[in-house]
Design a protein around this motif. Sequence first.
Motif: not given
Length: 487
Positions: A378-399
Motif C-alpha cells: 500500500l505504501v509503495v503502490g500509493q506513492g506515499s511520501d509520509v506513511a503512518v502505521l498504527d498499532d500492527f507492527l507489534l513484537g518482532e514484526s517492528i523490524g
Amino acid sequence: MPTRTLTSILVECGIVTEVQVEQALARQRETGNMIGETLVELGFTSEENIGWALSKQLGIPYVDVHPDAIDSEQVRRFPEAMLRRVQALPLFGSRNEITIAMADPTDKDAVQELRSVGSGALSLVIGSPGSIRRAIDTVFGAARQGTASAQVASTTAAPSDAPDTAPAFRRDVVWDRAGTNFLLFHLHTARRKNASEIHFLPADKGLSVYYRTDHGLEPEPMEHPESALFLRARLGVLGISDLEAPGQIRSGGSIAIDVGAERMVLHVSHCRTSLGIATVIRLSPRPTEVPELHTLGVSPIAEAEIRDMVEGPEGIVIVHGPPRAGGSLILASVTSLAARPERRMIAIEPGGTTPYPEQTTRVHYASRKEALAHWSDLVVGQGSDVAVLDDFLLGESIGQVLGGASVGRLVFVRTDWIDGGELISFLARSRHGGAVLRDRPIALLGLPAARRDGSRAWSFSDADAAYLTATILTDEDRDALMSAKAS
C-alpha cells in the motif's frame, strides 16, 4: 395503543391488590386525578412503581432520574415554568437528538410544546413526577410555595408496613430495545464522574456496571440482564461488531460520538465469558484540532528536533509503549508536523477516530494480520511520501519498518515495545539494521508505562509535562550500536 391497563400490570406484578385498585377508583371519581396519582396518594405504591408499570403499558423506556446525572446546560435551554407545568426534564442529547423524561409522554400538547423549544428530534422516556421535580429544583432552585409551578404532585412514600414488592434492581429502568438511551445515559453519567471506562459485566442476577474513576472501579446500580443485548445492538448500529460465531472470543473497535457538547471516542471491547458477553467501553476526548507535541508531554527540545527531522524526505519516528496510553494521538501530532501540500500522506489504522490532517488518505484494517500482509504494498503502490502505521507492527514484526518500503519516505509507526533501549538494540540486530541505522534519521518517543485512568484520561496537568521519553539517534549512538552489533 396499549392493550393492557396500568392497574392490570400493577396487579399482575404484585405491586398492588385488586382491593387497593377498587379503593383507588372510588377515590379517583372524587378527585378526577389519574389512577396512578391516586394509588400513590393513598400510599399503596410509589411513583417509581407507577412509572415502571406505565413503561410496560406504553412500551416507552422508564428512567431513574438522578439530579447528579443530568446535563444542566440542556435543562436551561427550556423555560423553567414550562418544564414544571408539563412535568418534563431534558436529560442528555447529541447534536441531532435530545432525550427528555416526562411524567406523561402521552400528553401530545406537552410534547409539541417541548418540540417547539428544542432543536432536533425528541426521544421520550418516562420519569416519576417527584424525581423530575427534584432534578428541576437542583438546576433552577426550589419552586416557591403557593405558585402554580409548586403544585406538582410530590412523591408519596409507601407506608412502612406495605409489602416490599418493587423489582429487585436498584435502578428499576425499562430501556428501549434499540439501546440508544441506555448507552447515552451511561456515557453522560460516566463523563460527569470523570470516568475513563465503563464495564458491563454479566452476573448471575443481572448486568453489573462499573465506572473506572480516580478511585478505581466504582460499582453502579445493577441493570436488567437484557440491557446487555440492547447495548450491543446499539453499538452494532454504530459500527462495532457483536460476537456472532459460537467460537469467537472477542470483537471490538473504536467510534466517534457526540454526547451533548462533549466530543469523545469510544474504544469498545466485547469478550465472551462463562456468564455471557462482557463489554468494556474506554472513553477518551476527541479533539477538534491536532494538539502540538509539547502539549502531549514531549519536551520542547525533542519537539524541535523532530520538526527538523520531518523537514527532510525520509526518516522514522517510532512511538512505543503500552496500549491505550495515547500513542495514536502522538502519531497524529507528528503527522501534522510533516504535512505539506506537495506530500502524499497515507495512514493505515484500526479505526477512523484519530485526528490526522485532512489531506491524509486513511486506510482502515479489519485485522492486524491483514495490515501486516499489505502495508508495504500500500505504501509503495500509493506513492506515499509520509506513511503512518498504527498499532500492527507489534513484537518482532517492528523490524519490517526498516525494510525497502520505508526508503525515501517519512514513516511514523506505533508499536507495543515498552523499553526503548531494547527496541533500538533489536532493530540494530535485525536484517536491515546496519544499513538503515547508519545514516537514516530515527527518533523514538516512549509512552508512560502507567495507564491514564479516571480524570487523567480527560486532561493533562502540569505534572504530566515531559512525561514522554524522547530519543533522537546521534552519530555517537549509531557508532555504539554498530560496534555492539559487530561484537
